[in-house]
Design an enzyme around this catalytic site. Structure first.
Site: not given
Length: 638
Positions: A2, A62, A372
């Site tokens: 968010c 979100l 990664g």
């Protein structure tokens, strides 16, 4: 995942209105398009707590976990503790079980609610209990204070400023700039640091008086006293004595559990796949932990030297993923305004361009992507560590080695491509006389100390603080004590380059497209384990990531382990001699740029001329200067 923003104030004249709070919050709408909320209270007499300062908390959401019940700002039962939160607490389920056992009642299934209840029990010490990536603001009415905290490795950003008895904060700088009267006075020392590192390092900000909360820290503010506390202090000087087999088993356990925790989501999830070792291992472990086909995403470019899609495709076939591959032609003229706007501060890592593209295209398919990041710092993956080790051997020869390097330097070219072997050999020879830490800074700098002194106008030098940008790297370098120099370099990168550059790049590029990016290598338990590993389990036969290969060697195609690291770049060198040449010259030599008084015109002209004539690859330096000038036009001149 968010965006958060807010304010704390004591004096009524310093109040941040609800309208301004909403503007602060809405400036972060790209980070959280699914929901928004604010909590606003003026200073008041609140029984039984007495006179309580004013508070404003804003949130853009979100939705990832508990899609229907995770609305913020969120409070405890009696509304004495409120929070807004950006990120994920991956161990929230175990924390919830513990808190329920202690008598706390939960109204939602979100990780956010664990924050307010744990704060009730632990106070500001709660941050050390979290395994996650986070920037958290907590309003504590009982103690009349605000508390801000940031995750250990700086995956989530958090800006703040103190103005008398008022504190303003936000996930991005642009939120704070929504408040009327916030100064945009440039900090010359921040420009000096930016041209050294290609980013403005914490706690500095490009604007004087605004700060970035350092990773692994929390602050408390009650209107009178600001206290900043470092809650994560792993001992970098302590190397453990562990067998290769025991190290392998512990790595497998920690990495597998880290990936497992980061698969928690109530929305579609996938992974970035570059075809490098780190992202490939993340995907391989995801495959082992889920019954569904893993969605993977790669981006390619027309220029072969910048394209890794063939390796990513090979890994995807080997692991049987649902692979999505995008081919793009980077358009710097289109991208530059977007990057300048979203990154808020000058940020000169040009790999932000491909990162932006891959995030944009990945978001069309999933809401969460694993990556990664962090494997190179934790397991000695960068090619530059080879030079660090070689220089250490020369240091062991004492004056003889340094004299030999000085003589050899006379026969090496001063110009040529930045990454050519002869040019790298000359830079190596030039730096041998320096201390190891200063030498490393010279190698990684965009403009080293000599070049900055040639670049700066006399009047700008007069404004610089008496602070050497090297102090930022050196403070991290010294934490390793008497361990070897490669360990010093990699762990310095872990606490400087990783949070300030890589994590900033990924957070801003992904959140600009409302994509959550999770990084399993940055689980703090895995990081603490790797920090204490001896370098012999990381580096063998001139290559890094030895332990990763020993533990996971059978999970990837053999040539993935042998391939040379490419990085994630764009053809700046060619751009600046072709399609961006006009923009570059017109911008850097403009009256507007020169009138700022930062740089000597003759030095800038020399950089442009040498690059145009292919005498020297100054592309990284010219990009840094171009970004800085365009940043001024976006954030200062407008």
């Amino acid at each position: 995942m968010c965006g958060i923003a807010g304010a704390f104030w004591v004096s009524p004249e310093n109040e941040v209105s609800e309208e301004v709070l909403r503007r602060m919050t809405d400036s972060l709408s790209h980070r959280g398009p699914d929901d928004s909320g604010v909590y606003h209270r003026s200073p008041r007499d609140l029984q039984p707590y007495g006179l309580v300062p004013g508070i404003g908390l804003g949130h853009r959401r979100l939705s990832i976990i508990d899609l229907s019940g995770g609305h913020q700002p969120l409070a405890n039962e009696d509304q004495s503790v409120w929070t807004v939160f950006n990120g994920e607490i991956f161990n929230y389920k175990s924390l919830r079980a513990r808190l329920e056992g202690a008598g706390h009642t939960f109204q939602t299934h979100s990780d956010t609610e664990a924050i307010v209840h744990l704060y009730e029990d632990e106070g500001p010490e709660l941050f050390s209990h979290f395994n996650g990536m986070f920037a958290i603001a907590i309003w504590d009415a009982r103690h009349r204070r605000i508390v801000l905290g940031r995750d250990r490795l700086g995956q989530k950003p958090l800006y703040y400023t103190i103005q008398g008895d008022r504190l303003l904060f936000g996930s991005e700088l642009k939120a704070i700039l929504q408040v009327p009267g916030v100064s945009r006075e440039i900090d010359p020392g921040a420009i000096d640091a930016y041209l050294t590192y290609q980013y403005v390092p914490h706690p500095q900000c490009i604007f004087r008086g605004i700060h970035k909360l350092p990773p692994g820290h929390y602050l408390t503010f009650d209107g009178k006293q600001l206290t900043v506390t470092n809650y994560w202090k792993p001992d970098f000087s302590n190397e453990i004595n562990i067998s290769l087999e025991d190290a392998k088993q512990e790595l497998i356990r920690l990495f597998t559990d880290s990936v497992r925790l980061r698969l928690q989501a109530d929305v579609p999830l996938g992974a970035f796949l570059s075809g490098g070792i780190d992202s490939s291992l993340v995907v391989a472990t995801m495959k082992k932990l889920t019954d569904q086909k893993v969605k993977t995403f790669s981006i390619g470019f027309p220029q072969k030297e910048y394209d890794e899609t063939s390796y990513a495709r090979q890994v995807a076939i080997h692991l049987g993923t649902e692979h999505h591959e995008f081919q793009v032609t980077p358009d710097a003229l289109e991208m530059l305004p977007k990057l300048i706007h979203h990154y808020d501060e000058p940020f000169a890592d040009s790999s932000a361009i491909p990162t932006w593209y891959v995030a944009q295209m990945t978001r069309e398919h999933v809401t969460v992507a694993l990556s990664g990041d962090g494997g190179d710092e934790l397991f000695a993956g960068y090619d530059r560590y080879r030079a660090v080790r070689l220089a250490a051997l020369v240091d062991m020869l004492g004056p003889v080695g340094r004299f030999g390097s000085k003589v050899g330097m006379k026969f090496l070219p001063a110009g040529g491509p930045q990454k050519s072997r002869l040019r790298r050999a000359r830079r190596f020879a030039e730096a041998i006389a320096m201390t190891p830490g200063r030498r490393y800074l010279d190698w990684i700098s965009i403009f080293n100390e000599t070049r900055r002194s040639e670049l700066y106008a006399d009047e700008f030098v007069e404004t610089l603080p008496d602070v050497d940008p090297y102090a930022f790297l050196n403070s991290a370098w010294k934490r390793v004590g008497k361990r070897d120099v490669m360990t010093a370099a990699s762990l310095a990168d872990l606490t400087t380059y990783l949070p300030c550059d890589l994590n900033t790049k990924v957070d801003i590029a992904s959140m600009a497209h409302a994509l959550e990016c999770r990084q399993p290598f940055l689980d703090y338990r895995l990081a603490e384990f790797a920090i204490r590993l001896p370098s012999k389990w990381k580096w063998r036969m001139g290559r890094g990531k030895f332990l990763l290969k020993h533990a996971f060697g059978d999970q990837l195609p053999p040539n993935i382990w042998k391939r040379r690291k490419m990085g994630f770049g764009v053809p700046l060198n060619t751009w600046f001699r072709n399609q961006l040449r006009g923009l570059l010259h017109d911008t850097l030599l403009s009256e507007t740029a020169m009138s700022r008084g930062y740089f000597r015109r003759d030095t800038v002209e020399t950089l442009l001329k040498e690059h145009d004539q292919n005498q020297f690859d100054h592309s990284a330096r010219l990009w840094a200067l171009l970004v800085l000038e365009l940043w001024h036009r976006e954030w200062v001149d407008a």
